[in-house]
Structures are given as C-alpha cells and as structure tokens.
Design a protein around this motif. Structure first.
Motif, PDB file in Angstrom:
ATOM      1  N   ASP A  33       0.827  -1.208   0.000  1.00  0.00           N
ATOM      2  CA  ASP A  33       0.000   0.000   0.000  1.00  0.00           C
ATOM      3  C   ASP A  33       0.860   1.257   0.000  1.00  0.00           C
ATOM      4  O   ASP A  33       0.430   2.313  -0.478  1.00  0.00           O
ATOM      5  N   VAL A  34       2.044   1.162   0.582  1.00  0.00           N
ATOM      6  CA  VAL A  34       3.008   2.266   0.597  1.00  0.00           C
ATOM      7  C   VAL A  34       4.380   1.689   0.297  1.00  0.00           C
ATOM      8  O   VAL A  34       4.619   0.487   0.480  1.00  0.00           O
ATOM      9  N   LEU A  35       5.276   2.550  -0.162  1.00  0.00           N
ATOM     10  CA  LEU A  35       6.618   2.105  -0.496  1.00  0.00           C
ATOM     11  C   LEU A  35       7.577   3.264  -0.291  1.00  0.00           C
ATOM     12  O   LEU A  35       7.261   4.404  -0.660  1.00  0.00           O
ATOM     13  N   ASP A  36       8.718   2.983   0.310  1.00  0.00           N
ATOM     14  CA  ASP A  36       9.769   3.984   0.476  1.00  0.00           C
ATOM     15  C   ASP A  36      10.969   3.572  -0.357  1.00  0.00           C
ATOM     16  O   ASP A  36      11.409   2.420  -0.301  1.00  0.00           O
ATOM     17  N   LEU A  37      11.477   4.512  -1.122  1.00  0.00           N
ATOM     18  CA  LEU A  37      12.624   4.283  -1.997  1.00  0.00           C
ATOM     19  C   LEU A  37      13.694   5.320  -1.693  1.00  0.00           C
ATOM     20  O   LEU A  37      13.376   6.434  -1.260  1.00  0.00           O
ATOM     21  N   GLU A  38      14.936   4.964  -1.952  1.00  0.00           N
ATOM     22  CA  GLU A  38      16.006   5.951  -1.937  1.00  0.00           C
ATOM     23  C   GLU A  38      16.791   5.772  -3.227  1.00  0.00           C
ATOM     24  O   GLU A  38      17.391   4.727  -3.465  1.00  0.00           O
ATOM     25  N   LEU A  39      16.732   6.788  -4.075  1.00  0.00           N
ATOM     26  CA  LEU A  39      17.376   6.757  -5.382  1.00  0.00           C
ATOM     27  C   LEU A  39      18.166   8.048  -5.592  1.00  0.00           C
ATOM     28  O   LEU A  39      17.640   9.134  -5.330  1.00  0.00           O
ATOM     29  N   GLU A  40      19.396   7.920  -6.024  1.00  0.00           N
ATOM     30  CA  GLU A  40      20.242   9.091  -6.291  1.00  0.00           C
ATOM     31  C   GLU A  40      20.286  10.048  -5.102  1.00  0.00           C
ATOM     32  O   GLU A  40      20.293  11.271  -5.266  1.00  0.00           O
ATOM     33  N   GLY A  41      20.277   9.502  -3.893  1.00  0.00           N
ATOM     34  CA  GLY A  41      20.349  10.329  -2.699  1.00  0.00           C
ATOM     35  C   GLY A  41      19.048  11.020  -2.334  1.00  0.00           C
ATOM     36  O   GLY A  41      19.043  11.924  -1.488  1.00  0.00           O
ATOM     37  N   VAL A  42      17.941  10.614  -2.944  1.00  0.00           N
ATOM     38  CA  VAL A  42      16.637  11.229  -2.701  1.00  0.00           C
ATOM     39  C   VAL A  42      15.707  10.178  -2.094  1.00  0.00           C
ATOM     40  O   VAL A  42      15.495   9.122  -2.683  1.00  0.00           O
ATOM     41  N   ARG A  43      15.149  10.512  -0.916  1.00  0.00           N
ATOM     42  CA  ARG A  43      14.172   9.618  -0.290  1.00  0.00           C
ATOM     43  C   ARG A  43      12.791   9.943  -0.843  1.00  0.00           C
ATOM     44  O   ARG A  43      12.355  11.090  -0.851  1.00  0.00           O
ATOM     45  N   ILE A  44      12.098   8.887  -1.299  1.00  0.00           N
ATOM     46  CA  ILE A  44      10.792   9.011  -1.940  1.00  0.00           C
ATOM     47  C   ILE A  44       9.795   8.146  -1.177  1.00  0.00           C
ATOM     48  O   ILE A  44      10.090   6.989  -0.851  1.00  0.00           O
ATOM     49  N   HIS A  45       8.616   8.709  -0.922  1.00  0.00           N
ATOM     50  CA  HIS A  45       7.539   7.955  -0.277  1.00  0.00           C
ATOM     51  C   HIS A  45       6.369   7.867  -1.246  1.00  0.00           C
ATOM     52  O   HIS A  45       5.918   8.884  -1.774  1.00  0.00           O
ATOM     53  N   LEU A  46       5.891   6.642  -1.497  1.00  0.00           N
ATOM     54  CA  LEU A  46       4.757   6.410  -2.392  1.00  0.00           C
ATOM     55  C   LEU A  46       3.551   5.955  -1.584  1.00  0.00           C
ATOM     56  O   LEU A  46       3.671   5.076  -0.734  1.00  0.00           O
ATOM     57  N   LEU A  47       2.415   6.562  -1.884  1.00  0.00           N
ATOM     58  CA  LEU A  47       1.141   6.100  -1.365  1.00  0.00           C
ATOM     59  C   LEU A  47       0.086   6.498  -2.390  1.00  0.00           C
ATOM     60  O   LEU A  47       0.331   7.381  -3.219  1.00  0.00           O
TER      61      LEU A  47
END
Length: 156
Positions: free
Chosen positions: A71-85
C-alpha cells in the motif's frame, strides 16, 4: 558529470494503458505506478520498459492478483528519499521530519507538482479513462545528486 535519473510516474490507469503513455515512458530509466492499476497486464507491459516500482490503490484492494502489492513504499534513489502512497490524504507523518524529499500519490486524478517545507509532492494525474474534464497525464521525476524536479506530461 552524469545525467539525471529519469523516473516515469503513472497512476490511475484503471485497466487502460494508452499507447501515448507507453510512448511517453519508453525513454525512462525507471518507472513508478502509484496505484489503481486495474489489470496485471499493465504491470507486465511497464516492467518490460524499465525497472518498475508499484503500489496498489484503493480500487486494486479487492483484486486477487494485487494482494501482494504494498500500500506504501519507500525508496532511496540518487540520494533522494521518496515515499509512495495512493491517496495523499492518508499521509500520516511529516515527510520533512523523516528526510523524505518526494511524496508521490495518485488517486485524485488531478495532476499536481507542489513544494511545501522542502518536500516535492507529485501527482502524475490519471493515465487511464478520462474523468470529468481532467487531463490524461503522466509525469517525469528527475533525480540528480540529491535533488529532485518534476514535470507533468499531458497526453490528451
């Protein structure tokens, strides 16, 4: 100097993956689907284009094939933290306090790029069936050396 990582962001396909959306996402390094997918074939097609991260939306919750999607996902790409919902209204924490730089959500079908408290909020809009007079759209999220910028792409 390296080029930015380009992430194609799509949401609310509701079972319809338009050729225009595929064309717009074809050159991306990575893809995100922010929920309300509708059919598993959409994920198969997108995953053939680039590595794919996906969450389920409220309309996916009763679909057996989507049961294992988060339902949610946290990513870290290229030094950027991303939260998906899927629905931004369900964001239950302060992203800036947790070091999140980008929040991606769909659900409303309304394309949006907004920065508040140094957090970029991105809604790619809907790439599926048209709803009211809202545009059909996807988005690009470009990440480079800890920085994030977004661009909306209207398809129709």
């Amino acid at each position: 100097m390296s080029r930015p990582l380009t992430i194609g962001v799509i949401a609310d396909t509701h079972g319809l993956l338009r050729e225009e959306a595929i064309a717009a996402l074809r050159s991306c390094d990575r893809l995100i689907h922010a929920g309300d997918i509708g059919k598993p074939e959409i994920l198969t097609t997108l995953a053939a284009l680039a590595p794919l991260d996906v969450i389920r939306g409220n309309n996916d919750e009763t679909l057996p094939w989507a049961a294992d999607l988060p339902d949610v996902l946290d990513l870290e790409l290229e030094g950027v933290r991303i939260h998906l919902l899927h629905d931004r209204k369900q964001l239950a924490f302060d992203p800036a306090a947790r070091g999140v730089k980008v929040v991606i959500a769909g659900h409303s079908h309304k394309p949006l790029i907004e920065t508040r408290n140094a957090v970029l909020y991105l809604n790619p809009g809907s790439a599926g069936p048209r709803r009211f007079s809202l545009p059909i759209s996807v988005a690009y999220l470009r990440l480079d050396d800890g920085r994030a910028e977004a661009e909306l792409v209207t398809l129709g």
